[in-house]
Motif scaffolding. Structure first.
Motif, mmCIF file in Angstrom:
data_model
loop_
_atom_site.group_PDB
_atom_site.id
_atom_site.type_symbol
_atom_site.label_atom_id
_atom_site.label_comp_id
_atom_site.label_asym_id
_atom_site.label_seq_id
_atom_site.Cartn_x
_atom_site.Cartn_y
_atom_site.Cartn_z
ATOM 1 N N PRO A 80 0.788 -1.229 0.000
ATOM 2 C CA PRO A 80 0.000 0.000 0.000
ATOM 3 C C PRO A 80 0.823 1.284 0.000
ATOM 4 O O PRO A 80 0.265 2.366 -0.094
ATOM 5 N N ARG A 81 2.149 1.170 0.062
ATOM 6 C CA ARG A 81 3.002 2.359 -0.029
ATOM 7 C C ARG A 81 3.313 2.715 -1.480
ATOM 8 O O ARG A 81 4.024 3.670 -1.749
ATOM 9 N N ARG A 82 2.749 1.964 -2.423
ATOM 10 C CA ARG A 82 2.911 2.254 -3.854
ATOM 11 C C ARG A 82 1.522 2.260 -4.479
ATOM 12 O O ARG A 82 0.751 1.320 -4.305
ATOM 13 N N PHE A 83 1.200 3.336 -5.167
ATOM 14 C CA PHE A 83 -0.083 3.459 -5.856
ATOM 15 C C PHE A 83 0.194 3.380 -7.350
ATOM 16 O O PHE A 83 0.947 4.178 -7.893
ATOM 17 N N ASP A 84 -0.418 2.413 -8.013
ATOM 18 C CA ASP A 84 -0.218 2.204 -9.440
ATOM 19 C C ASP A 84 -1.245 2.988 -10.254
ATOM 20 O O ASP A 84 -2.423 3.049 -9.908
ATOM 21 N N TRP A 85 -0.779 3.542 -11.378
ATOM 22 C CA TRP A 85 -1.634 4.300 -12.286
ATOM 23 C C TRP A 85 -2.539 3.349 -13.036
ATOM 24 O O TRP A 85 -2.101 2.285 -13.497
ATOM 25 N N SER A 86 -3.810 3.720 -13.154
ATOM 26 C CA SER A 86 -4.741 2.879 -13.906
ATOM 27 C C SER A 86 -5.370 3.607 -15.081
ATOM 28 O O SER A 86 -6.148 3.015 -15.822
ATOM 29 N N GLY A 87 -5.036 4.878 -15.282
ATOM 30 C CA GLY A 87 -5.562 5.612 -16.428
ATOM 31 C C GLY A 87 -5.887 7.054 -16.073
ATOM 32 O O GLY A 87 -5.738 7.477 -14.933
#
Length: 93
Positions: free
Chosen positions: A83-90
């Motif tokens: 949860p310390r990394r947020f991935d881009w989804s668009g």
């Protein structure tokens, strides 16, 4: 955005003018997309905030750098198991 711009943004905190993280704050790294490398300040997020983020599949962060320019938003969601990394989804308008 060219590679010089990307280097300038890396390690900066989203939504703040400060050059980098401050001691005592908690951050998540934004991974991919137009805000790649920026840090999202999650210091004051409560359990309810995390529940909302997970339920809504992430956060919509206003940015001029995405596909829709001014007024657009970049979507990021916590990485499962990290949860310390947020991935881009668009991007969205």
């Amino acid at each position: 955005m060219d590679s010089d711009d990307e280097q300038l943004l890396r390690g900066r905190v989203y939504g703040h003018d400060q050059p980098g993280p401050r001691p005592g704050q908690r951050y998540a790294e934004l991974v991919g997309g137009p805000l790649d490398g920026l840090l999202l300040d999650i210091t004051e997020w409560t359990g309810d905030d995390w529940t909302r983020v997970e339920r809504d599949a992430g956060v919509a962060l206003p940015t001029e750098l995405g596909r829709f320019g001014a007024g657009g938003r970049a979507m990021y969601a916590p990485r499962p198991g990290d949860p310390r990394r947020f991935d881009w989804s668009g991007d969205m308008p």
